[in-house]
Design a protein around this motif. Structure first.
Motif, mmCIF file in Angstrom:
data_model
loop_
_atom_site.group_PDB
_atom_site.id
_atom_site.type_symbol
_atom_site.label_atom_id
_atom_site.label_comp_id
_atom_site.label_asym_id
_atom_site.label_seq_id
_atom_site.Cartn_x
_atom_site.Cartn_y
_atom_site.Cartn_z
ATOM 1 N N LEU A 149 0.825 -1.216 0.000
ATOM 2 C CA LEU A 149 0.000 0.000 0.000
ATOM 3 C C LEU A 149 0.859 1.266 0.000
ATOM 4 O O LEU A 149 0.485 2.270 -0.599
ATOM 5 C CB LEU A 149 -0.950 0.002 1.198
ATOM 6 N N SER A 150 2.023 1.202 0.635
ATOM 7 C CA SER A 150 2.920 2.360 0.681
ATOM 8 C C SER A 150 3.471 2.732 -0.683
ATOM 9 O O SER A 150 3.752 3.897 -0.946
ATOM 10 C CB SER A 150 4.103 2.080 1.615
ATOM 11 N N TYR A 151 3.648 1.727 -1.527
ATOM 12 C CA TYR A 151 4.293 1.967 -2.814
ATOM 13 C C TYR A 151 3.382 1.710 -4.012
ATOM 14 O O TYR A 151 3.838 1.750 -5.148
ATOM 15 C CB TYR A 151 5.531 1.076 -2.948
ATOM 16 N N LEU A 152 2.114 1.481 -3.786
ATOM 17 C CA LEU A 152 1.202 1.140 -4.875
ATOM 18 C C LEU A 152 1.148 2.221 -5.949
ATOM 19 O O LEU A 152 0.955 1.930 -7.125
ATOM 20 C CB LEU A 152 -0.201 0.857 -4.325
ATOM 21 N N HIS A 153 1.357 3.467 -5.558
ATOM 22 C CA HIS A 153 1.335 4.568 -6.539
ATOM 23 C C HIS A 153 2.419 4.407 -7.603
ATOM 24 O O HIS A 153 2.298 4.939 -8.699
ATOM 25 C CB HIS A 153 1.471 5.915 -5.833
ATOM 26 N N LEU A 154 3.485 3.661 -7.297
ATOM 27 C CA LEU A 154 4.525 3.408 -8.299
ATOM 28 C C LEU A 154 4.019 2.455 -9.376
ATOM 29 O O LEU A 154 4.424 2.540 -10.531
ATOM 30 C CB LEU A 154 5.776 2.811 -7.648
#
Length: 190
Positions: free
Chosen positions: A65-70
């Motif tokens: 969830l912390s890096y899903l935007h990548l």
């Protein structure tokens, strides 16, 4: 225009429409789920490895969830804290307007999440239920086949329901050293 040209990107809205139109054209209303089942969570690349090498399922989900935007700036999952019944919800959202939130992509995304949970624990972590805002596109039994749990339609959220105990399950491929390397890589690309 984008097939085979890796420097090109297909926008999320177009991807959603393409999946929706293809499902209709080939008369396969469960296309989103079938694609997810065939791909598993491989589509997520380094995020998948970040989750797999975490100590627990909950930590793995938080890492993703912390890096899903990548992976995609158009989608987001949120994990609710356990409720009184000791259940959490992994809620899926996207940046499409409500009328454009095409169910094929919702079903595909939620199934990818379920498959990631199973992979992290060698099938020990199973969702307790799946909630969908839309009405069924296929036979309800087909949803149970793909998700492996009861699926409810016309709900307030698009979500996967998990027992709090499942979030504490250890990941079978936990590797703190490799996890730190993957996090370093993701931090540098964030």
């Amino acid at each position: 225009e984008v097939v085979g040209r890796y420097e090109r990107k297909l926008g999320y809205r177009r991807l959603a429409q393409l999946l929706h139109d293809t499902a209709q054209d080939i008369e396969m209303p469960h296309l989103g789920m079938e694609l997810a089942a065939r791909l598993g969570s491989r589509l997520m690349g380094p995020l998948r490895n970040d989750a797999h090498t975490s100590d627990t399922v909950g930590q793995g989900l938080s890492a993703v969830l912390s890096y899903l935007h990548l992976h995609s700036p158009a989608i987001r999952f949120t994990l609710s804290p356990p409720s009184e019944g000791k259940r959490s919800k992994l809620v899926f959202e996207n940046n499409l307007a409500a009328g454009l939130a095409l169910p094929q992509l919702v079903e595909k995304s939620l199934l990818h999440g379920c498959l990631l949970l199973r992979e992290m624990t060698d099938d020990a972590c199973q969702p307790r239920a799946v909630l969908l805002r839309h009405e069924p596109l296929s036979q309800p039994a087909l949803y149970r086949h793909y998700f492996g749990c009861p699926v409810s339609f016309g709900q307030a959220d698009n979500a996967v329901v998990l027992d709090a105990d499942d979030l504490a399950r250890p990941c079978v491929r936990a590797d703190p050293g490799l996890h730190a390397i993957i996090r370093f890589y993701l931090d540098n690309h964030a």
